[in-house]
Design a protein around this motif. Structure first.
Motif, mmCIF file in Angstrom:
data_model
loop_
_atom_site.group_PDB
_atom_site.id
_atom_site.type_symbol
_atom_site.label_atom_id
_atom_site.label_comp_id
_atom_site.label_asym_id
_atom_site.label_seq_id
_atom_site.Cartn_x
_atom_site.Cartn_y
_atom_site.Cartn_z
ATOM 1 N N HIS A 119 0.999 -1.310 0.125
ATOM 2 C CA HIS A 119 0.071 0.178 -0.077
ATOM 3 C C HIS A 119 0.867 1.090 0.126
ATOM 4 C CE1 HIS A 119 -3.422 2.516 0.649
ATOM 5 N NE2 HIS A 119 -3.017 2.945 1.872
ATOM 6 N N ALA A 120 1.856 1.267 0.667
ATOM 7 C CA ALA A 120 2.862 2.435 0.561
ATOM 8 C C ALA A 120 3.701 2.506 -0.498
ATOM 9 C CB ALA A 120 3.723 2.347 1.951
ATOM 10 N N GLY A 121 3.856 1.614 -1.313
ATOM 11 C CA GLY A 121 4.780 1.554 -2.540
ATOM 12 C C GLY A 121 4.041 2.247 -3.535
ATOM 13 N N ALA A 122 4.905 2.763 -4.715
ATOM 14 C CA ALA A 122 4.230 3.680 -5.525
ATOM 15 C C ALA A 122 3.697 2.992 -6.657
ATOM 16 C CB ALA A 122 5.487 4.470 -6.138
ATOM 17 N N VAL A 123 3.638 1.558 -6.769
ATOM 18 C CA VAL A 123 3.168 0.932 -7.897
ATOM 19 C C VAL A 123 1.600 0.927 -7.746
ATOM 20 C CG1 VAL A 123 3.159 -1.163 -9.175
ATOM 21 C CG2 VAL A 123 5.267 -0.466 -8.113
ATOM 22 N N PRO A 124 1.127 1.374 -8.786
ATOM 23 C CA PRO A 124 -0.547 1.446 -8.630
ATOM 24 C C PRO A 124 -1.290 -0.125 -8.941
ATOM 25 C CG PRO A 124 0.257 3.150 -10.187
ATOM 26 C CD PRO A 124 1.119 2.394 -9.727
ATOM 27 N N LEU A 125 -2.280 -0.235 -8.557
ATOM 28 C CA LEU A 125 -3.015 -1.583 -8.915
ATOM 29 C C LEU A 125 -3.106 -1.289 -10.375
ATOM 30 C CD1 LEU A 125 -5.655 -1.849 -5.879
ATOM 31 C CD2 LEU A 125 -3.318 -2.405 -6.063
ATOM 32 N N SER A 126 -3.463 -2.615 -10.781
ATOM 33 C CA SER A 126 -3.831 -2.909 -12.254
ATOM 34 C C SER A 126 -4.308 -4.469 -12.167
ATOM 35 C CB SER A 126 -2.393 -2.989 -13.056
ATOM 36 O OG SER A 126 -2.810 -2.959 -14.524
ATOM 37 N N ILE A 127 -4.248 -5.013 -13.437
ATOM 38 C CA ILE A 127 -4.894 -6.430 -13.786
ATOM 39 C C ILE A 127 -3.625 -7.395 -13.198
ATOM 40 C CG2 ILE A 127 -4.874 -8.021 -15.534
ATOM 41 C CD1 ILE A 127 -7.504 -6.842 -15.132
ATOM 42 N N GLU A 128 -4.229 -8.360 -12.268
ATOM 43 C CA GLU A 128 -3.369 -9.352 -11.767
ATOM 44 C C GLU A 128 -3.718 -10.617 -12.474
ATOM 45 O OE1 GLU A 128 -1.854 -12.505 -10.221
ATOM 46 O OE2 GLU A 128 -3.438 -12.083 -8.927
ATOM 47 N N HIS A 129 -2.962 -11.226 -13.209
ATOM 48 C CA HIS A 129 -3.224 -12.266 -14.125
ATOM 49 C C HIS A 129 -3.895 -13.260 -13.396
ATOM 50 C CE1 HIS A 129 -3.220 -15.640 -16.962
ATOM 51 N NE2 HIS A 129 -3.254 -14.496 -17.988
ATOM 52 N N GLY A 130 -3.288 -13.982 -12.281
ATOM 53 C CA GLY A 130 -3.932 -14.944 -11.591
ATOM 54 C C GLY A 130 -3.421 -16.306 -11.892
ATOM 55 N N ASN A 131 -2.765 -16.599 -13.162
ATOM 56 C CA ASN A 131 -2.525 -17.801 -13.568
ATOM 57 C C ASN A 131 -1.534 -17.759 -14.684
ATOM 58 O OD1 ASN A 131 -2.557 -20.706 -13.467
ATOM 59 N ND2 ASN A 131 -3.991 -20.933 -15.179
ATOM 60 N N PHE A 132 -0.541 -17.064 -14.442
ATOM 61 C CA PHE A 132 0.296 -16.446 -15.276
ATOM 62 C C PHE A 132 1.742 -17.651 -15.973
ATOM 63 C CE2 PHE A 132 3.747 -14.147 -17.989
ATOM 64 C CZ PHE A 132 3.059 -13.524 -18.962
ATOM 65 N N ASP A 133 1.793 -17.921 -17.197
ATOM 66 C CA ASP A 133 2.829 -18.751 -17.514
ATOM 67 C C ASP A 133 3.308 -18.462 -18.739
ATOM 68 O OD1 ASP A 133 1.413 -20.483 -18.821
ATOM 69 O OD2 ASP A 133 1.233 -22.049 -17.268
#
Length: 325
Positions: free
Chosen positions: A195-209
């Motif tokens: 939460h303190a980090g500077a990277v905003p939320l976005s799409i988190e793929h969930g099953n990436f390979d």
């Protein structure tokens, strides 16, 4: 077997699906010449190849709990038309999608460092480009998993499992729940860092390979991202959890291995506007620690209408997502 798999394997459903495909093709002035040739169904999805007089297509139908994938893919395609496989037709309610067949994925080319670098750079650039579009994805059915609220949601999830009848496959006994509650300190530390980090939320793929990236047609291009059925609007770095495990298994190494680090920095380079490599690297472990909690939510959606047998079969995987030690 889940009831939706029974439906997918029925003659009536497959005949109706062929009619739906024909209607979609007709809208584009093309005609089906062969298929649909269905691949074996899994719990999440069934797919089929479709030959037409213009090009090969891929049909997919998602499980009821993951039926938002077509709408999510359309939103991503409207924002980044060159970064996903834009469907030709969808059914938002049924979870159907008819798409062009773009051919091979990076998985077909093998577990090389170069392929993983391309895959992760493709994902990272995709995530950065989608930042700020939470409302559009939420409207398409993507669940928001904001790290700042995860400790409270984690406690609520434990309470839900404990409150089930002891005969329920997803029941969690008090002793097990107490053991999991002991992880709250580590979870709070991780979510505070994210939460303190500077990277905003976005799409988190969930099953990436590697199988989730189409081989680009030109050298130097990023690949198209596939299969958003398990995606959440969350911290993007949580998408690293599955790839890190896959690379370490394929190369029989630890995450500190030079090859893995090279891939990680190809990914982190895409986020250079949000911090130095060291600052960004420090967010990886917290993001991977919380990643299973998004998949807990996916499992609950997927198994909402599942049979007792399916619940029993998948209960260890569901409950395992709560063990974030």
């Amino acid at each position: 077997m889940a009831q939706w798999i029974d439906a997918w394997n029925s003659d009536d459903w497959r005949e109706a699906t062929a009619e739906w495909i024909d209607a979609a093709c007709e809208a584009y002035g093309i005609a089906r010449t062969a298929g649909p040739d269905f691949w074996p169904a899994d719990l999440h999805q069934i797919q089929a190849t479709v030959q037409t007089d213009a090009a090969d297509l891929i049909f997919s139908a998602n499980a009821p709990g993951l039926a938002s994938e077509p709408a999510t893919t359309v939103v991503a395609g409207q924002l980044l038309p060159d970064r996903v496989v834009m469907p030709l037709a969808i059914d938002r309610i049924a979870g159907y999608m008819l798409s062009p067949d773009y051919g091979h994925t990076l998985a077909d080319l093998g577990d090389s460092v170069e392929n993983w670098e391309l895959a992760m750079a493709s994902l990272g650039s995709f995530q950065v480009a989608l930042m700020g579009h939470e409302d559009e994805f939420f409207d398409s059915g993507v669940t928001v998993v904001d790290p700042q609220f995860l400790p409270e949601q984690y406690e609520q999830a434990l309470m839900m499992h404990v409150s089930l009848h002891p005969s329920h496959p997803l029941y969690l006994d008090g002793s097990s729940a107490d053991n999991l509650v002991s992880h709250l300190g580590a979870l709070k530390k991780a979510t505070d860092a994210l939460h303190a980090g500077a990277v905003p939320l976005s799409i988190e793929h969930g099953n990436f390979d590697l199988s989730q990236v189409v081989v680009p047609s030109e050298t130097g291009e990023h690949g198209r991202i596939l299969n958003l059925g398990s995606a959440h609007w969350a911290h993007p770095f949580s998408s690293l959890n599955t790839p890190l495990a896959a690379m370490c298994e394929a190369w029989d190494c630890e995450t500190g291995d030079e090859r893995v680090m090279k891939v990680l920095f190809a990914y982190l380079d895409q986020f250079s506007d949000y911090g130095s490599p060291d600052e960004l690297y420090d967010l990886i472990n917290p993001a991977c620690l919380v990643a299973p909690l998004s998949q807990h939510e996916t499992w609950l959606r997927l198994l909402l209408d599942a049979s007792d047998e399916q619940l029993q079969e998948h209960a260890p995987a569901v409950l395992g997502t709560l063990d974030i030690s």
